[in-house]
Design a protein around this motif. Structure first.
Motif, mmCIF file in Angstrom:
data_model
loop_
_atom_site.group_PDB
_atom_site.id
_atom_site.type_symbol
_atom_site.label_atom_id
_atom_site.label_comp_id
_atom_site.label_asym_id
_atom_site.label_seq_id
_atom_site.Cartn_x
_atom_site.Cartn_y
_atom_site.Cartn_z
ATOM 1 N N SER A 108 14.355 15.099 -80.247
ATOM 2 C CA SER A 108 15.243 13.971 -80.457
ATOM 3 C C SER A 108 14.448 12.783 -79.643
ATOM 4 O O SER A 108 13.716 12.986 -78.691
ATOM 5 N N LYS A 109 14.931 11.697 -80.163
ATOM 6 C CA LYS A 109 14.598 10.501 -79.509
ATOM 7 C C LYS A 109 14.916 10.382 -78.263
ATOM 8 O O LYS A 109 14.023 10.001 -77.442
ATOM 9 N N ALA A 110 16.026 10.967 -77.647
ATOM 10 C CA ALA A 110 16.374 10.862 -76.329
ATOM 11 C C ALA A 110 15.288 11.584 -75.373
ATOM 12 O O ALA A 110 14.575 11.256 -74.273
ATOM 13 N N ILE A 111 14.802 13.046 -76.000
ATOM 14 C CA ILE A 111 13.866 13.797 -75.265
ATOM 15 C C ILE A 111 12.591 12.959 -75.093
ATOM 16 O O ILE A 111 11.823 13.081 -74.095
ATOM 17 N N VAL A 112 12.133 12.513 -76.324
ATOM 18 C CA VAL A 112 10.899 11.747 -76.251
ATOM 19 C C VAL A 112 10.840 10.550 -75.238
ATOM 20 O O VAL A 112 9.770 10.425 -74.680
ATOM 21 N N GLU A 113 11.843 9.963 -75.494
ATOM 22 C CA GLU A 113 11.635 8.691 -74.328
ATOM 23 C C GLU A 113 12.013 8.909 -72.838
ATOM 24 O O GLU A 113 11.322 8.504 -72.119
ATOM 25 N N ASN A 114 12.611 10.301 -72.605
ATOM 26 C CA ASN A 114 12.677 10.623 -71.393
ATOM 27 C C ASN A 114 11.144 11.298 -70.935
ATOM 28 O O ASN A 114 10.852 10.857 -69.909
ATOM 29 N N ILE A 115 10.672 11.829 -71.758
ATOM 30 C CA ILE A 115 9.230 12.363 -71.479
ATOM 31 C C ILE A 115 8.397 10.985 -71.312
ATOM 32 O O ILE A 115 7.558 10.905 -70.202
ATOM 33 N N ALA A 116 8.354 10.055 -72.080
ATOM 34 C CA ALA A 116 7.774 8.717 -72.031
ATOM 35 C C ALA A 116 7.996 8.333 -70.867
ATOM 36 O O ALA A 116 6.890 7.378 -70.104
ATOM 37 N N MET A 117 9.394 8.165 -70.351
ATOM 38 C CA MET A 117 9.357 7.487 -68.851
ATOM 39 C C MET A 117 8.593 8.088 -67.819
ATOM 40 O O MET A 117 8.206 7.598 -66.767
ATOM 41 N N LEU A 118 8.682 9.551 -67.740
ATOM 42 C CA LEU A 118 7.954 10.101 -66.922
ATOM 43 C C LEU A 118 6.385 10.018 -67.062
ATOM 44 O O LEU A 118 5.604 9.538 -66.104
ATOM 45 N N VAL A 119 5.683 9.759 -68.359
ATOM 46 C CA VAL A 119 4.357 9.335 -68.479
ATOM 47 C C VAL A 119 4.202 8.061 -68.117
ATOM 48 O O VAL A 119 3.293 7.770 -67.238
ATOM 49 N N GLY A 120 4.899 7.284 -68.304
ATOM 50 C CA GLY A 120 5.019 5.756 -67.795
ATOM 51 C C GLY A 120 5.017 5.788 -66.215
ATOM 52 O O GLY A 120 4.140 4.898 -65.878
ATOM 53 N N THR A 121 5.727 6.517 -65.596
ATOM 54 C CA THR A 121 5.694 6.664 -64.285
ATOM 55 C C THR A 121 4.367 6.886 -63.573
ATOM 56 O O THR A 121 3.777 6.433 -62.784
ATOM 57 N N GLY A 122 3.806 7.938 -64.238
ATOM 58 C CA GLY A 122 2.438 8.386 -63.798
ATOM 59 C C GLY A 122 1.243 7.128 -64.009
ATOM 60 O O GLY A 122 0.551 7.082 -63.105
ATOM 61 N N LEU A 123 1.449 6.953 -65.176
ATOM 62 C CA LEU A 123 0.459 5.644 -65.480
ATOM 63 C C LEU A 123 0.574 4.309 -64.617
ATOM 64 O O LEU A 123 -0.453 3.779 -64.036
ATOM 65 N N PHE A 124 1.801 4.147 -64.471
ATOM 66 C CA PHE A 124 2.019 3.363 -63.643
ATOM 67 C C PHE A 124 1.639 3.364 -62.031
ATOM 68 O O PHE A 124 1.299 2.497 -61.235
ATOM 69 N N MET A 125 1.871 4.444 -61.383
ATOM 70 C CA MET A 125 1.516 4.863 -60.159
ATOM 71 C C MET A 125 -0.180 4.582 -59.819
ATOM 72 O O MET A 125 -0.424 3.926 -58.846
ATOM 73 N N VAL A 126 -0.773 4.892 -60.709
ATOM 74 C CA VAL A 126 -2.331 4.993 -60.463
ATOM 75 C C VAL A 126 -2.908 3.461 -60.598
ATOM 76 O O VAL A 126 -3.446 2.968 -59.686
ATOM 77 N N ILE A 127 -2.209 2.581 -61.939
ATOM 78 C CA ILE A 127 -2.973 1.151 -61.847
ATOM 79 C C ILE A 127 -2.207 0.398 -61.054
ATOM 80 O O ILE A 127 -2.726 -0.564 -60.295
ATOM 81 N N ASN A 128 -0.937 0.776 -60.360
ATOM 82 C CA ASN A 128 -0.218 0.016 -59.476
ATOM 83 C C ASN A 128 -1.045 0.028 -57.983
ATOM 84 O O ASN A 128 -1.173 -1.075 -57.264
#
Length: 141
Positions: A108-128
């Protein structure tokens, strides 16, 4: 780790990770509650995660991770620029990347977007981390 004579990851990275865990739990709680309980969008939910999380992160990283003694106003402006750039990069990559990776699984869109938020958090951590170390709280020589 050294590249081009610069040390990218040192003991400050461990402190950054500890501060990041505290900050991430705080911010993700806000983000996931806004998204899953209040029905806010992916972008609104992740924005408020980083808005409130960034305030906490600024003070913790300035004082405990990088021991920065420079101008508050200058560091606030640089920190804000860093957060905005890292947020846009991380979350703009995370959503299409996650959609692509999971498209054949018919989540579902909700599951994909929840996973995307977790992926975004990981990417953000490294470049931040790199942005804070070498831009926002860069020590003068």
């Amino acid at each position: 780790m050294r590249l081009g004579g610069k040390k990218y990851f040192d003991k400050s990275f461990i402190t950054f990770i500890v501060v990041g865990v505290i900050n991430t739990l705080f911010g993700m709680a806000i983000m996931l509650v806004l998204y899953n309980v209040f029905g806010c969008s992916y972008w609104v939910s992740s924005f408020f995660d980083y808005f409130f999380g960034s305030i906490l992160s600024y003070f913790l990283n300035k004082h405990f991770t990088f021991h920065y003694q420079g101008s508050d106003w200058r560091s606030i402006v640089k920190f804000t620029v860093n957060i905005v750039v890292c947020y846009v990069i991380a979350y703009s990559i995370a959503l299409p990347l996650t959609r692509f990776a999971l498209e054949s699984m018919h989540f579902s869109k909700a599951i994909v977007e929840n996973i995307a938020m977790l992926v975004g958090t990981g990417l953000f951590m490294v470049i931040n981390y790199l942005g804070q170390k070498f831009f926002a709280f860069k020590k003068s020589i």
